[in-house]
Scaffold this active site. Sequence first.
Site, PDB file in Angstrom:
ATOM      1  N   CYS A 384       0.703  -1.144  -0.420  1.00 49.24           N
ATOM      2  CA  CYS A 384      -0.162   0.374   0.799  1.00 49.24           C
ATOM      3  C   CYS A 384       0.585   1.129  -0.038  1.00 49.24           C
ATOM      4  O   CYS A 384       1.901   1.777  -0.959  1.00 49.24           O
ATOM      5  CB  CYS A 384      -1.048   0.560   1.222  1.00 49.24           C
ATOM      6  SG  CYS A 384      -2.794   0.950   1.114  1.00 49.24           S
ATOM      7  N   HIS A 510      -3.578  -4.915   0.385  1.00 48.35           N
ATOM      8  CA  HIS A 510      -3.311  -5.684   1.300  1.00 48.35           C
ATOM      9  C   HIS A 510      -3.319  -6.945   1.613  1.00 48.35           C
ATOM     10  O   HIS A 510      -4.334  -7.167   2.044  1.00 48.35           O
ATOM     11  CB  HIS A 510      -3.530  -5.266   2.751  1.00 48.35           C
ATOM     12  CG  HIS A 510      -3.624  -3.569   2.688  1.00 48.35           C
ATOM     13  ND1 HIS A 510      -2.747  -3.098   3.906  1.00 48.35           N
ATOM     14  CD2 HIS A 510      -4.366  -2.635   2.462  1.00 48.35           C
ATOM     15  CE1 HIS A 510      -3.105  -2.008   4.252  1.00 48.35           C
ATOM     16  NE2 HIS A 510      -3.489  -1.094   2.931  1.00 48.35           N
ATOM     17  N   GLU A 512      -2.108  -9.041   3.761  1.00 47.91           N
ATOM     18  CA  GLU A 512      -1.779  -9.732   4.789  1.00 47.91           C
ATOM     19  C   GLU A 512      -3.084  -9.850   5.202  1.00 47.91           C
ATOM     20  O   GLU A 512      -2.988 -10.979   6.183  1.00 47.91           O
ATOM     21  CB  GLU A 512      -0.930  -8.444   5.906  1.00 47.91           C
ATOM     22  CG  GLU A 512      -1.576  -7.592   6.013  1.00 47.91           C
ATOM     23  CD  GLU A 512      -1.390  -5.964   5.303  1.00 47.91           C
ATOM     24  OE1 GLU A 512      -0.966  -6.660   3.842  1.00 47.91           O
ATOM     25  OE2 GLU A 512      -1.511  -5.080   5.274  1.00 47.91           O
TER      26      GLU A 512
HETATM   27  N1  GLN Z   1      -1.725   6.757   2.669  1.00 52.10           N
HETATM   28  C1  GLN Z   1      -2.243   5.840   1.828  1.00 52.10           C
HETATM   29  C2  GLN Z   1      -3.521   6.144   1.232  1.00 52.10           C
HETATM   30  O1  GLN Z   1      -4.725   5.841   1.389  1.00 52.10           O
HETATM   31  C3  GLN Z   1      -1.643   4.398   2.148  1.00 52.10           C
HETATM   32  C4  GLN Z   1      -2.590   3.685   2.618  1.00 52.10           C
HETATM   33  C5  GLN Z   1      -2.335   2.827   3.157  1.00 52.10           C
HETATM   34  O2  GLN Z   1      -0.860   2.100   3.392  1.00 52.10           O
HETATM   35  N2  GLN Z   1      -3.045   1.457   3.695  1.00 52.10           N
HETATM   36  O3  GLN Z   1      -3.908   6.188  -0.436  1.00 52.10           O
END
Ligand code: GLN
Length: 544
Positions: A384, A510, A512
């Site tokens: 992410c 994600h 995970e």
């Molecule tokens: N802050 C980033 C976004 O909103 C990544 C979010 C995250 O890592 N879950 O796109």
Amino acid sequence: MSQTKYIFVTGGVTSSLGKGIIAASLAKLLQARGYRTTIQKLDPYINVDPGTLNPYEHGECYVTDDGAETDLDLGHYERFLNVRTSQANNVTTGRIYQSVIEKERRGEFLGKTVQVVPHITNEIKQRIQILGNSGDYDIVITEIGGTVGDIESLPYIEAVRQLLWELGENNGIVIHLTLVPYLSAAGELKTKPTQHSVKTLMESGIKADILVCRTEHEISDDIKEKLALFCNVKKGAVIQSIDASTIYDVPILMQEEGLDVVTLDKLALPNDAETDLEQWQQFLKKHKNPKHKVTIGLIGKYVELQDSYKSILESFIHAGAANEVKVEVKSIHSEHISEANVTDQMKGLDGILVAPGFGERGIEGKIIAVGHARENNIPFLGICLGMQMAVIEFARNVLGLPNANSTEMDSQTADPVISLMEEQKLVTDMGGTMRLGAWDCQLKPNSLVHEVYGKTDITERHRHRFEYNNMYKTQMEEAGLMATGLNPKTGLVEVVEIPSHPWFVGVQYHPEYRSTVANPHPLFVGFVKAALVQKQQQTNASLA
Ligand code: GLN
């Protein structure tokens, strides 16, 4: 089985006793006997969901397929049971009140005064029964967050009391998780706190059926008898839960203590079915007898609190067992990484993972860590925000765009290689408004991720507002950062990789959240394997 049976898990004496692990372990044992089991968590705080909570407050926010931002205990439920959860599996006081107030505004209470009893308690009871009424489960375990006696949990306790009465004998039971502390000066285990918390529960009209006693020392038969007598339970219903070296031992320990048998007995359910824990035992064996070891650097800014990256740490345990490798995760604070110390900070790492996150703090350290992995051929996984940092690093240092950034960190950047999605531009509310939940992704044939997953069509969970900016795609690909996973409907880039690097993958989603004991996530399995190859090559090089 027609009547769904309900198990309520309450906590006494103190928080952090591991109600989620006990609930997940019991569910595992019941599932292993063939009962369709699910778990639900009721959280007594007023936030509508934990999505707006800082990880320091409440640890990781876990995301389900249907896009619910939930308590991290749901992650344990999925990892133990390999069954997907949803919004229905996590309810907060905020959500209960929100829906009661919405009903009130629609005039659904027909002029009545709206009160905690019966309106809030009815809403709680209904939320508890949604899962049972779906017909998908034989047994629903409901974990009540907080500690008995807290002001916040009173409506939940009252709802449970009513529901137990309505369900009738053998259809609903209460398991009370409590602490039996050891006083080293006296050399004794003390039962008094448990007696008091059981008494507090009784004042609310609830009798505990089973006591699960967390302890650092073996609880003797005498103490079990004493607890049984003073807490009004059968001796066989006093279950010891001793500290375990891994949470994955807890189902086995609970089986040895007979928690599943006494539970089935109280619910008047047959307990003669064989408990099939073969796969679980295989996993434990591999987890405990690794043949190799690798060290992975986890670069994040919430590293002081282990719970912030719970699912990532657990995914490494699953992937480690799959590779028969012990994965040592070294947490490195991204704010402490600089150009000057990066080589030192990354010393001895066989792989580098840059973690998810929000906001500007610590991002420059993350970018430096990505650069170190890219230039030194160290296996890299960016998740992410970690993937976004990989894109920024590449833009700055390979494309030669020194001001490249995400508009999250610099809204005026000359090169917004990561920018806000169109549909996010008008969003003003923070809660529940990100791109959330499961989305399809198509992987490029013959890419590294295609090889890792063994297929091209995947679905993964998201939680973010910002995206790879497709305006830079051609430039990035020509220079070697390939977009190898795309959303088939929108064309949004979900995966980037560098084919000239041994193992460099950034994912906007994600992985995970999808790793379980039964199904370790292929990206983590592949990453750990690559780290092992890296380590072996390093060792060979130093011997040569
Ligand atoms: N802050 C980033 C976004 O909103 C990544 C979010 C995250 O890592 N879950 O796109």
